[in-house]
Structure formats: structure tokens, C-alpha cells
Design a protein around this motif. Structure first.
Motif, PDB file in Angstrom:
ATOM      1  N   ARG A  67       1.035  -1.133  -0.382  1.00 22.13           N
ATOM      2  CA  ARG A  67       0.284   0.190   0.305  1.00 22.13           C
ATOM      3  C   ARG A  67       0.718   0.987  -0.021  1.00 22.13           C
ATOM      4  N   SER A  68       1.733   1.182   0.760  1.00 22.40           N
ATOM      5  CA  SER A  68       3.247   2.254   0.423  1.00 22.40           C
ATOM      6  C   SER A  68       4.493   1.843   1.311  1.00 22.40           C
ATOM      7  N   PHE A  69       5.499   2.599   0.295  1.00 23.35           N
ATOM      8  CA  PHE A  69       6.750   2.401  -0.057  1.00 23.35           C
ATOM      9  C   PHE A  69       7.485   3.266  -0.351  1.00 23.35           C
ATOM     10  N   ARG A  70       8.656   3.437   1.060  1.00 18.82           N
ATOM     11  CA  ARG A  70       9.316   4.856   0.790  1.00 18.82           C
ATOM     12  C   ARG A  70      10.850   4.123   1.190  1.00 18.82           C
ATOM     13  N   VAL A  71      11.657   4.800   0.827  1.00 21.36           N
ATOM     14  CA  VAL A  71      13.058   4.549   1.445  1.00 21.36           C
ATOM     15  C   VAL A  71      14.022   5.540   1.911  1.00 21.36           C
ATOM     16  N   ARG A  72      15.271   5.822   2.342  1.00 20.21           N
ATOM     17  CA  ARG A  72      16.339   7.019   3.123  1.00 20.21           C
ATOM     18  C   ARG A  72      17.647   6.484   2.737  1.00 20.21           C
ATOM     19  N   PHE A  73      18.075   7.190   1.291  1.00 21.60           N
ATOM     20  CA  PHE A  73      19.369   6.788   1.461  1.00 21.60           C
ATOM     21  C   PHE A  73      20.078   6.809   2.359  1.00 21.60           C
ATOM     22  N   ALA A  74      21.201   6.360   2.679  1.00 20.73           N
ATOM     23  CA  ALA A  74      21.970   6.768   3.881  1.00 20.73           C
ATOM     24  C   ALA A  74      23.574   6.226   4.139  1.00 20.73           C
ATOM     25  N   ALA A  75      23.940   5.631   2.813  1.00 23.03           N
ATOM     26  CA  ALA A  75      25.149   5.271   2.722  1.00 23.03           C
ATOM     27  C   ALA A  75      25.022   4.971   1.195  1.00 23.03           C
ATOM     28  N   GLN A  76      27.189   5.119   0.803  1.00 22.36           N
ATOM     29  CA  GLN A  76      26.989   4.101  -0.219  1.00 22.36           C
ATOM     30  C   GLN A  76      27.350   3.514  -0.525  1.00 22.36           C
ATOM     31  N   VAL A  77      27.005   2.624  -2.100  1.00 25.23           N
ATOM     32  CA  VAL A  77      27.715   1.361  -2.150  1.00 25.23           C
ATOM     33  C   VAL A  77      28.389   1.191  -3.220  1.00 25.23           C
ATOM     34  N   PHE A  78      29.048   0.328  -3.370  1.00 24.20           N
ATOM     35  CA  PHE A  78      30.787   0.539  -5.011  1.00 24.20           C
ATOM     36  C   PHE A  78      30.863  -1.436  -5.061  1.00 24.20           C
ATOM     37  N   PRO A  79      31.419  -1.002  -6.441  1.00 19.99           N
ATOM     38  CA  PRO A  79      31.100  -2.624  -6.883  1.00 19.99           C
ATOM     39  C   PRO A  79      32.091  -3.032  -6.602  1.00 19.99           C
ATOM     40  N   GLY A  80      32.175  -4.566  -6.362  1.00 18.66           N
ATOM     41  CA  GLY A  80      33.046  -4.965  -5.005  1.00 18.66           C
ATOM     42  C   GLY A  80      31.863  -5.187  -3.152  1.00 18.66           C
ATOM     43  N   ASP A  81      30.605  -4.715  -2.771  1.00 20.54           N
ATOM     44  CA  ASP A  81      30.238  -4.732  -1.512  1.00 20.54           C
ATOM     45  C   ASP A  81      28.857  -5.805  -2.125  1.00 20.54           C
ATOM     46  N   THR A  82      29.017  -6.094  -1.212  1.00 23.24           N
ATOM     47  CA  THR A  82      27.510  -7.207  -1.241  1.00 23.24           C
ATOM     48  C   THR A  82      26.660  -6.692  -0.118  1.00 23.24           C
ATOM     49  N   VAL A  83      25.290  -6.738  -0.571  1.00 20.24           N
ATOM     50  CA  VAL A  83      23.887  -6.212  -0.321  1.00 20.24           C
ATOM     51  C   VAL A  83      23.113  -7.177   0.385  1.00 20.24           C
ATOM     52  N   THR A 109      26.956  -2.015   6.676  1.00 20.10           N
ATOM     53  CA  THR A 109      26.750  -0.539   6.760  1.00 20.10           C
ATOM     54  C   THR A 109      25.332  -0.177   6.615  1.00 20.10           C
ATOM     55  N   VAL A 110      24.477   0.263   7.176  1.00 17.70           N
ATOM     56  CA  VAL A 110      22.661   0.762   6.342  1.00 17.70           C
ATOM     57  C   VAL A 110      23.009   1.335   5.301  1.00 17.70           C
ATOM     58  N   ALA A 111      22.534   1.293   4.143  1.00 16.88           N
ATOM     59  CA  ALA A 111      22.654   1.622   3.206  1.00 16.88           C
ATOM     60  C   ALA A 111      21.512   2.441   2.623  1.00 16.88           C
ATOM     61  N   VAL A 112      20.304   1.590   3.149  1.00 14.54           N
ATOM     62  CA  VAL A 112      19.418   2.281   2.689  1.00 14.54           C
ATOM     63  C   VAL A 112      18.460   1.904   3.726  1.00 14.54           C
ATOM     64  N   TYR A 113      17.817   2.776   4.568  1.00 13.66           N
ATOM     65  CA  TYR A 113      16.395   2.442   5.062  1.00 13.66           C
ATOM     66  C   TYR A 113      14.976   2.703   4.211  1.00 13.66           C
ATOM     67  N   GLY A 114      14.330   1.497   4.137  1.00 12.94           N
ATOM     68  CA  GLY A 114      12.976   1.387   3.834  1.00 12.94           C
ATOM     69  C   GLY A 114      12.003   1.142   5.139  1.00 12.94           C
ATOM     70  N   TRP A 115      10.409   1.727   4.737  1.00 13.91           N
ATOM     71  CA  TRP A 115       9.560   1.685   5.563  1.00 13.91           C
ATOM     72  C   TRP A 115       8.038   1.239   4.237  1.00 13.91           C
ATOM     73  N   ALA A 116       7.492   0.470   4.486  1.00 18.26           N
ATOM     74  CA  ALA A 116       5.948  -0.050   3.889  1.00 18.26           C
ATOM     75  C   ALA A 116       5.416  -0.440   4.347  1.00 18.26           C
TER      76      ALA A 116
END
Length: 124
Positions: A67-83, A109-116
């Protein structure tokens, strides 16, 4: 609930997402440009990680129930990272429930927070 894990991310992953999204900012694929901007490598697109969160959420609770979905970007992610994407139900009543989610890198490290918010009954 099972976490969604992706990676390690490759530069090809970034370029493929750029093509799909239409975001062709060179900071996401051009090494000299990224370095000149102070990055250690081309930067992953935040919406790619947000898409991973959405994949986890819909795989876990069903796309038809969102019904709803939102995110907040918190940290950078680079090639080689696993999420890793995961979440917790934080509120529930007879009609709906809320989920708080995170997309973290391999070092925690939290890269993205989300709420749904999801409905308890799929739309017909």
C-alpha cells in the motif's frame, strides 16, 4: 523471514541498472569521472538498492498487498559490495501492517532504510 542477499555487485550490474532506469550519470560507470568527484570507484545507484529492498518486501509479503513504500538513502555502495535486505514487522492490526527494512553492506553499514505498509487482504 529470509533475507535477500545480492553481490558482490559488479560494474556490469550498475551499467545494466543505468540502462533500465535511464539514469546515465557518469559517476555510476565512468572511473575517471568518479575519481575526480572523490569517489574510490563508480558509485552504485541508490535506487538499485531500493529495488533490492522492494524485491525482499514483495517476495516476503506479496506485491499485491503493498500500500505504501518509501526509502531513505544513508550510505554509498560500490562495486565489490554485497548487500543484504531484511526487515521486521513493527505494527499490525486487522487491516494492515507496517514493516521497517534495511539494506546493509557486508560490513554492516546501512545503505538504505525502508518503510512499507501492506494490507492483510490482497486487493481483488
Amino acid at each position: 523471514m529470509t533475507a535477500f542477499v545480492y553481490g558482490p555487485l559488479t560494474r556490469t550490474d550498475l551499467v545494466r541498472y543505468q540502462g533500465a532506469s535511464g539514469d546515465f550519470n557518469p559517476i555510476h560507470h565512468d572511473e575517471p569521472f568518479a575519481l575526480s568527484a572523490g569517489m574510490p570507484a563508480p558509485l552504485s545507484l541508490g535506487m538499485l538498492q531500493a529495488g533490492f529492498l522492494a524485491t525482499w518486501a514483495t517476495d516476503t509479503f506479496g506485491a499485491e498487498a503493498v500500500r505504501s513504500f518509501r526509502v531513505r538513502f544513508a550510505a554509498q555502495v560500490f562495486p565489490g559490495d554485497t548487500v543484504t535486505c531484511d526487515g521486521t514487522v513493527v505494527r499490525q492490526d486487522e487491516d494492515s501492517f507496517d514493516v521497517e527494512m534495511t539494506c546493509t553492506t557486508q560490513d554492516g553499514t546501512v545503505a538504505v532504510y525502508g518503510w512499507a505498509t501492506f494490507t492483510t487482504e490482497a486487493a481483488t
